[in-house]
Design an enzyme around this catalytic site. Sequence first.
Site, mmCIF file in Angstrom:
data_model
loop_
_atom_site.group_PDB
_atom_site.id
_atom_site.type_symbol
_atom_site.label_atom_id
_atom_site.label_comp_id
_atom_site.label_asym_id
_atom_site.label_seq_id
_atom_site.Cartn_x
_atom_site.Cartn_y
_atom_site.Cartn_z
ATOM 1 C CG ASP A 57 -61.024 -68.120 -11.444
ATOM 2 O OD1 ASP A 57 -59.908 -67.792 -11.878
ATOM 3 O OD2 ASP A 57 -61.899 -67.303 -11.118
ATOM 4 C CG HIS A 203 -64.576 -71.808 -13.567
ATOM 5 N ND1 HIS A 203 -65.271 -70.909 -14.350
ATOM 6 C CD2 HIS A 203 -64.527 -71.272 -12.320
ATOM 7 C CE1 HIS A 203 -65.637 -69.873 -13.603
ATOM 8 N NE2 HIS A 203 -65.199 -70.076 -12.371
#
Length: 259
Positions: A57, A203
């Site tokens: 993400d 991430h």
Amino acid sequence: MSLVSGRAVRTAAVLLPAAVAAAHIGPAATWLPGVRLPLFPGLAGTGPRRHIALTFDDGPDPVSTPRFLDALDELGVRATFFVLGEQAVRHPALVRETARRGHELGVHGWAHDRPWWPAFARDAEAVARTVHAVHDLTGHRPWWYRPPYGILTTSRWLAARRSGLRTVLWSAWGRDWTADATPTSVRARVAADLRGGGTVLLHDSDRHSAPGSWHATLTALPTIVRDCREAGLTVGPLRDHGPVPLRDGVIVPAGVAGE
């Protein structure tokens, strides 16, 4: 107006906004593993029992994302990158390079905001705008949506549906956005919930995380992939979890990207 009817009107004036707010934010309970995993396995990204979907993400980030792309190349792994629209249009070459290397792009919204109040028009515009940006940059229309912070609301879910996207959260994460995250802690958090058919959240950027936190994720990545392989699990993008969502009445099989 009678005293009774006046009270009823005042009560309705209080309860109606509360009911609207509850209906809006209620789906956010799926953020909790105890709710999401047993009750909404589809939202958890459940797929074939011998496959793990690897997802990232908050990118693209010109500092960190290329490092992840190189690491994934070395590992022989493809992943799904949930991108923010505002970042995608700032770094179009990086979006194209991510797709060129065989990775899948999903929608993480236009900006990384918190949705405390109903705003369907805003959410619909943000999701659609990001879909169009990804499509224009790569020639492929994305299939997946993950809301910022993993906070799913009614308006965000409807916005994704309107854009033909399937909403996917995760079944395991590394809590890699925190200031105290280390390669060991990231690996351990993923391993604690790692199950065949699961979806792992990591991430590739620290734009909305503790500064420099991506270093722990990058260092942990080879060991996470090794753990999966030693458990007899393959690692790949969400498209290999398929089939992907209905579009124009057709279910596209796993492994088929684009339109």
